[in-house]
Design a protein around this motif. Structure first.
Motif, PDB file in Angstrom:
ATOM      1  N   GLY A   1     -25.515  13.614  88.210  1.00  0.00           N
ATOM      2  CA  GLY A   1     -26.865  13.306  88.687  1.00  0.00           C
ATOM      3  C   GLY A   1     -26.921  12.038  89.515  1.00  0.00           C
ATOM      4  O   GLY A   1     -27.895  11.788  90.221  1.00  0.00           O
TER       5      GLY A   1
ATOM      6  N   THR B   1     -25.937   9.389  92.545  1.00  0.00           N
ATOM      7  CA  THR B   1     -25.693   9.534  93.979  1.00  0.00           C
ATOM      8  C   THR B   1     -24.425   8.751  94.316  1.00  0.00           C
ATOM      9  O   THR B   1     -24.268   7.598  93.902  1.00  0.00           O
TER      10      THR B   1
ATOM     11  N   ASP C   1     -24.552  10.484 101.444  1.00  0.00           N
ATOM     12  CA  ASP C   1     -24.937  10.417 100.029  1.00  0.00           C
ATOM     13  C   ASP C   1     -24.735  11.780  99.380  1.00  0.00           C
ATOM     14  O   ASP C   1     -25.364  12.773  99.796  1.00  0.00           O
TER      15      ASP C   1
ATOM     16  N   ASP D   1     -23.374  18.472  97.155  1.00  0.00           N
ATOM     17  CA  ASP D   1     -22.799  18.313  95.809  1.00  0.00           C
ATOM     18  C   ASP D   1     -21.380  17.738  95.901  1.00  0.00           C
ATOM     19  O   ASP D   1     -20.654  18.007  96.865  1.00  0.00           O
TER      20      ASP D   1
ATOM     21  N   HIS E   1     -24.552  14.142  95.783  1.00  0.00           N
ATOM     22  CA  HIS E   1     -25.110  14.269  94.440  1.00  0.00           C
ATOM     23  C   HIS E   1     -23.979  14.696  93.497  1.00  0.00           C
ATOM     24  O   HIS E   1     -23.307  15.702  93.751  1.00  0.00           O
TER      25      HIS E   1
END
Lengths: 366, 236
Positions: free
Chosen positions: A151, A153, A160, A135, A162
């Motif tokens: 939401g 990326t 990567d 996150d 979120h």
């Protein structure tokens, strides 16, 4: 009359006038942009650090006031010892990491609980608190500038993430991830770059600083209220030198262009200077004409430079929305002064040359 | 600061005594003026003639304070130019002398009005609209004042140059081949104007010329050769 003559002279050679004005404008723009960019970034960083709401920050020995320069050499366990000090309400360890993907940002690795205790928690525009390892929180400026939504990326630090939430700006960084994640990514397990400390009573700050200094001799322990004053270019190694170099470079551009412009003007106007002298114009009159013309060119260049500076700022902010470029009245004055003084210095030799011309030779000039 | 007028009616407005001007050409000294004695009285229109290289222009430059004499004295309205430095001669030119050149020498960036007003500005007494009107009317320039030199004929340019020379009421006007760049008609026009200035306003004029017809407009003609005045030096 001199004003009229100067205006006519300036308009009589429009291309050279335009080039000279543009050069002075570039000089002013360079000064305002470089200074505005650096002071803007420093000011913005300082405001965000202050916005955390902590009273004290603890860094390793000899650490820079620019926290991201100091790496992460402090064991995380120090936080527990700090928390036991009297009048310490909360301690938030933070790991800092530069991110150069898609621009230059500093990422805070935080423990949401302790960071919330010190800062009072994030104000969420959307989404939720950091929960999963990948996150990431972004502040509203970053989200707006990079068109990031919850939401999405986000690829930073070769990883990567979120986007879990969008938070109000002003809490230290623009990007936040879990400390454990950042420790893994940066190979700094169980390490922290800085500890932010909140006292139970702000008036106890000095006393707590004394206790921390006794506990951790040689560590950098600073009250946050002084942080703004420490965020100056002179505290960042090489930055002041860089800024000074850019200012001198800009001044040199103005000086050389004015020198060249006025020198060629004097050569071209040799006969006109002879005429002025035949009419009884003194040396000081000739110098005054040249310097007045220089001043007029510089003033036009300064006005153009101010406009160009704001234009460049708009352009920068369009491309890098999270940047702050501070164009302050004091630096507008300084840039203008620099352009005028540089122009006068550049015109001094041509003016002196003109004032010394022999009137007979000047009148015979073809 | 004005230059004091210490001359009197009995004294010439311009007087030279054993005036020499020597130029250095490499290792050689070349004498352009070789001991000129000259008296020019107020209200005279003196034509100076002579072959090229005889020292006419040099004489004009020295008596006008544009160049410094090597030896001797130049007294202009009682002021000894040879004792003055650059600043003093500048001041003298500003207040006592008006120049008219062969090539007009108008500032190309200014219109006719600006070229004339510039002399008033340098003179330092500010713009005198009455004097300006009188001079431009007399020289027939009223309709051409807003034109730049490039928009004026040679004759008109020279009339502007004459206006500029006399706008501050100088003690003496020094004209260096004022018709050298003009056709016959314009030459006659300009010479007629100079004579009119001399007659109507009592303007003292020294004019250099190659042309005997032009010289005849003067009240006295001096002939120069090899740096000396050889004929007509004494005033009538």
């Amino acid at each position: 009359m001199i004003k009229h003559m100067i205006l006519r002279n300036i308009l009589y050679r429009p291309v050279r006038t335009l080039i000279t004005i543009i050069a002075v404008g570039v000089e002013v723009t360079l000064v305002l942009t470089v200074v505005g960019l650096t002071s803007g970034m420093l000011s913005d960083t300082a405001k965000r650090i202050e916005g955390i709401g902590a009273d004290i920050m603890v860094q390793p020995p000899s650490a820079s006031v620019f926290m991201a320069f100091s790496g992460a050499p402090m064991p995380i366990e120090i936080g527990q010892r700090l928390a036991q000090i009297k009048n310490v309400q909360a301690v938030a360890p933070v790991l800092l990491q530069f991110n150069s993907t898609n621009g230059l940002d500093i990422i805070y690795g935080i423990d949401p609980v302790t960071f919330g205790q010190v800062s009072g928690g994030f104000v969420f525009h959307a989404g939720h608190e950091l929960q999963a390892a990948d996150d990431i929180l972004v502040d509203d400026w970053y989200a707006k500038g990079r068109k990031v939504e919850v939401g999405d990326t986000l690829h930073v630090l070769g990883h990567d993430f979120h986007v879990a939430g969008i938070v109000e700006h002003g809490k230290g960084a623009r990007l936040f991830v879990l400390m454990s994640t950042l420790q893994d990514l940066s190979g700094a397990r169980d390490k922290a770059s800085v500890f932010f400390i909140r006292c139970d009573k702000p008036e106890q700050t000095e006393k707590v600083i004394g206790l921390i200094s006794a506990l951790l001799p040689h560590y950098e322990v600073r009250p946050l209220r002084d942080y703004m004053s420490l965020m100056t270019s002179s505290n960042l190694p090489g930055l002041k030198t860089f800024i000074d170099s850019m200012i001198w470079l800009a001044a040199a551009i103005g000086f050389l262009v004015i020198l060249l412009s006025m020198y060629t003007t004097i050569i071209e106007r040799t006969r006109e200077i002879g005429v002025l002298k035949s009419l009884g114009a003194s040396r000081s009159y000739v110098v005054r004409v040249i310097l007045s013309e220089t001043t007029a060119l510089c003033v036009a260049g300064i006005v153009l430079g101010f406009g160009m500076s704001y234009g460049v700022r708009m352009l920068f902010l369009a491309v890098f929305p999270t940047l702050t470029i501070l164009i302050t009245p004091i630096w507008l004055l300084k840039a203008a002064g620099l352009a005028i003084v540089g122009g006068w210095l550049g015109a001094t030799y041509p003016a002196w040359l003109a004032s010394r011309k022999d009137p007979i030779e000047a009148l015979a000039y073809e | 600061m004005g230059v004091p007028s210490v001359g009197s009616k009995l004294e010439p407005i311009l007087k030279t005594e054993n005036l020499w001007k020597v130029f250095r050409a490499g290792s050689l000294d070349v004498a352009a003026l070789r001991g000129i004695n000259l008296d020019i009285f107020a209200g005279e229109f003196v034509s100076v003639m002579g072959p090229s290289g005889c020292g006419k222009s040099t004489l004009l430059h020295v008596i006008g304070g544009l160049a410094r004499a090597s030896r001797g004295r130049v007294l202009l309205d009682g002021n000894d130019l040879t004792s003055l430095g650059d600043a003093g001669r500048t001041l003298l030119r500003r207040h006592k002398v008006g120049f008219v050149f062969q090539r007009f020498n108008l500032l190309p960036t200014l219109d006719a009005r600006g070229n004339i007003a510039l002399a008033q500005h340098i003179h330092g007494d500010g713009f005198d609209p009455h004097r300006f009107d009188v001079v431009t009317q007399m020289l027939g320039l009223r309709e051409r004042l807003e034109h730049r030199p490039s928009e004026l004929s040679g004759g008109e340019q020279q009339r502007v140059a004459i206006a500029r020379a006399i706008i501050n009421e100088p003690k003496i006007v020094l004209a260096d081949e004022p018709t050298g760049n003009l056709d016959t008609k314009n030459s006659e026009n300009v010479l007629g104007l100079l004579r009119q200035l001399n007659k109507d306003l009592g303007q003292t004029i020294v004019m250099i010329t190659h042309n005997p017809e032009a010289a005849a407009y003067g009240t006295r003609v001096l002939h120069m050769r090899d740096g000396l005045v050889v004929d007509g030096a004494a005033a009538n």
